[in-house]
Design an enzyme around this catalytic site. Structure first.
Site, mmCIF file in Angstrom:
data_model
loop_
_atom_site.group_PDB
_atom_site.id
_atom_site.type_symbol
_atom_site.label_atom_id
_atom_site.label_comp_id
_atom_site.label_asym_id
_atom_site.label_seq_id
_atom_site.Cartn_x
_atom_site.Cartn_y
_atom_site.Cartn_z
ATOM 1 N N GLN A 33 -27.192 49.841 15.869
ATOM 2 C CA GLN A 33 -26.786 49.730 14.471
ATOM 3 C C GLN A 33 -26.101 48.399 14.181
ATOM 4 O OE1 GLN A 33 -25.531 53.463 12.341
ATOM 5 N NE2 GLN A 33 -25.131 54.180 14.410
ATOM 6 N N ASP B 95 -13.088 49.855 16.909
ATOM 7 C CA ASP B 95 -14.128 50.698 16.324
ATOM 8 C C ASP B 95 -15.235 49.804 15.761
ATOM 9 O OD1 ASP B 95 -15.403 52.987 15.510
ATOM 10 O OD2 ASP B 95 -14.244 53.221 13.666
ATOM 11 N N ARG C 64 -29.889 57.912 8.251
ATOM 12 C CA ARG C 64 -29.000 58.379 7.165
ATOM 13 C C ARG C 64 -29.389 59.792 6.725
ATOM 14 N NH1 ARG C 64 -25.414 56.189 8.800
ATOM 15 N NH2 ARG C 64 -26.882 55.645 10.422
#
Length: 652
Positions: free
Chosen positions: A235, A204, A582
């Protein structure tokens, strides 16, 4: 399972061979990886042949809990842990091959420092705290392949340090990455055993993997093995601690049969936020590419604010949060978040929150008022304002040390008690006879001199005298790991200086200044529930909020000046992408025309990241006062205010 979208379903039920799940922000990646593990178990893959790794204990715990809810007791047999936990399991099981016993200890913090200090002392090398911290960092970089230098002394220290750990039946955290690679690459039987236990190997947050962690993947999973990695190249924001986005690209080279599934349906953010985020990140060349789409509709435009200075910026953010909470149905304080590129930017927003009596929590960092340099200087100022403040005396006299140890201070305390005076007054007492009397009197004279300065001198000169005569500035610069850290800490003190000068200009004295500071600083709450969150963008990864404000959107701040100098603009852009994604419903980006840096005013230019997104979904509030969006927002706000007033009048 019926609620999975088509892309998620393909990823969960993919059969055989290497798989990259390129999961965009808010696309449900955690659900996909847990459902994939559950699907493997339901296909009767033995639980002890499944290994899933992630990067934090919190993420591993969450995955285990989800699988326990999904699979019941079967989940207990699954190997779900961090890379470091898996490394420790490998090291302990094969400890003999490393000249250790199975109950090997992991040294961190104080134990690690003590071991290195012992080595340095034996080698007759400096072993002060700063040197130990610096060498621990350099040895860590060496072990992880992040330091490519030829330093014979450093190599010798590392060798002696590793030998000591071996004798003590211990390893450090970096060894938990390095030693398993040694075992897997040098011992065929060990590699075969762990390849069987990782017949289905899942990773992950793969974009956060380092070079050494990718070596693990290569050793544990053969070219056509059952590898599943879930990550997002857009990211990847931890390059400064060894994460390498290129690990995503290496998969296609090292696993030719790799299948790539893109999760592009976003369940978090409105269409406007995603359109801006997509267009921003598309400027990066080092990416595999995907385009997020929202299932929440277009939503409101992203607001861009311009403020004259950081105080006005912070005040505007705090006022807007307060108004939105009052006028938005079912809004709570913890639905709001303020993000910044660097932790020092929290100073002004923290002050504004306290002035507005808005509850807030600084996530992943110290409050401005809890920083050591702030506490040190405030101790001096407290003592200058009140000669009877013995607690302030004890901190001030030890920062920096003046050759006055605990024994001398204990004897001074006895003298003060016998003569019914404060510790500072004892230093100046005519009857004080002590081998450190001269040093103690010097300290007392220093405080008396500063008292005169603050009462009769100019405000700026008094503050500068406090920094100079106490030697605090010299101590900060001597103790700092590098020039950047020294400047950051001095910048914090310059902020106190600026507040003091503003206070003095309005007729306030030192006592009233300290009273204001301590009223603001009186906040101790480690639970973020029910509070506005303040945090760096790095700390926000994985979180989401209804309303997000990104402050300090100026060139040289975000993107950071060092990124411009070191050609790291793509990682800065990924960081901006993380900040924007976000937000669920409302995103505000804010910049200042003038900012204070180390006591000096400097003009600021808006960040290039304000110009790169699709401009049709941005509303430059201070320029576009007459747009339909602006009028609609104003009408909505007034309507909400009326509803709120009606609720108050009706007592509901």
């Amino acid at each position: 399972m019926s609620n999975l979208n088509d892309e998620q379903y393909r990823a969960v039920h993919y059969r055989g061979g290497p798989l990259l799940v390129l999961a965009g922000a808010g696309s449900g990646k955690t659900r996909v990886i847990t459902e994939r593990i559950a699907a493997l178990v339901e296909r009767h893959v033995p639980e002890d042949a499944i290994t899933a790794v992630t990067f934090t204990n919190k993420a591993a715990k969450e995955m285990r809990e989800r699988l326990f809810d999904r699979l019941g007791d079967k989940a207990k047999l699954l190997r779900i842990c961090t890379f470091h936990a898996l490394g420790l399991a490998i090291v302990r099981e094969h400890a003999k091959l490393l000249n250790r016993r199975a109950n090997v200890s992991v040294f961190a913090g104080g134990e690690q420092k003590s071991a290195l200090k012992s080595v340095l002392s034996d080698m007759k090398l400096p072993a002060d705290a700063d040197q130990v911290d610096r060498l621990i960092s350099r040895i860590s970089a060496l072990k992880n392949g992040l330091l490519d230098i030829h330093d014979n002394q450093l190599s010798a220290v590392r060798e002696r340090y590793d030998q000591l750990l071996e004798r003590m039946n211990a390893v450090d955290f970096d060894d938990l990455m390095v030693l398993p690679i040694k075992l897997l690459s040098e011992h065929d039987d060990v590699r075969a055993l762990w390849q069987a236990r990782a017949r289905h190997f899942l990773v992950d947050e793969y974009q956060d993997s380092s070079r050494i962690q990718y070596e693990w993947v290569r050793l544990l999973v053969p070219e056509n093995g059952n590898l599943t990695v879930v990550g997002d190249d857009d990211q990847s924001i931890y390059g400064w601690r060894g994460a390498e986005v290129k690990n995503l690209f290496l998969l296609e080279r090292d696993y030719p049969a790799l299948t790539v599934i893109r999760l592009e349906e976003n369940y978090r953010s409105t269409g406007s936020i995603l359109e801006a985020s997509n267009s921003l990140i598309a400027k990066n060349s080092e990416r595999l590419g995907k385009t997020l789409r929202s299932n929440l509709g277009k939503g409101k435009p992203i607001r861009v604010w311009e403020s004259p200075n950081p105080e006005e910026e912070a005040s505007r953010v705090a006022s807007d949060i307060k108004a939105r909470r009052l006028t938005t149905d079912d809004a709570h304080w913890d639905h709001f978040c303020v993000l910044y590129r660097a932790s020092y930017q929290a100073r002004e927003i923290e002050m504004a929150m306290r002035r507005e009596k808005i509850p807030y929590h600084i996530t992943g960092g110290l409050s401005f008022f809890d920083r050591a340099e702030i506490q040190d200087l405030l101790a001096y100022l407290r003592l200058v304002a009140n000669f009877n403040d013995d607690l302030a005396f004890m901190r001030a006299i030890s920062r920096p040390r003046r050759g006055i140890g605990d024994v001398a201070l204990g004897e001074l305390g006895q003298f003060a008690m016998a003569h019914g005076c404060s510790l500072l007054e004892a230093c100046l007492h005519d009857d004080l006879e002590h081998k450190r009397a001269h040093s103690l009197k010097e300290f007392g004279d220093l405080i008396v001199a500063l008292e005169f300065q603050f009462k009769h001198g100019e405000a700026d000169e008094a503050f500068d005298a406090a920094l100079d005569l106490t030697h605090l500035e010299a101590a900060i610069r001597a103790e700092a790991a590098d020039e950047a850290q020294a400047e950051m800490r001095m910048g914090n003190l310059m902020e106190l200086r600026r507040w003091w000068i503003l206070h003095a200009d309005q007729g306030g004295d030192l006592s009233s200044y300290l009273q204001d500071i301590f009223l603001l600083a009186d906040k101790k709450d480690d639970d973020p529930t029910g509070q506005v969150r303040l945090m760096t963008v790095h700390a926000s990864k994985g979180l989401e909020f209804d309303h997000v404000y990104v402050i300090g959107m100026e060139d040289g701040i975000f993107p950071h000046a060092s990124a411009l100098e070191e050609n790291r603009m793509e990682e800065e852009r990924r960081l901006m992408y993380v900040a924007m994604t976000r937000a669920r419903y409302h995103l505000t980006l804010s910049y200042c025309r003038v900012r204070h840096r180390f006591g000096q005013k400097e003009k600021s230019a808006p960040s290039p990241f304000l110009k790169e997104p699709e401009q049709s979904v941005l509303r430059w509030v201070d320029r576009d006062l007459e747009t339909e969006d602006a009028k609609e927002e104003a009408d909505d706000f007034m309507a909400a205010m009326r509803r709120n007033l009606e609720r108050l009048q009706s007592g509901k």
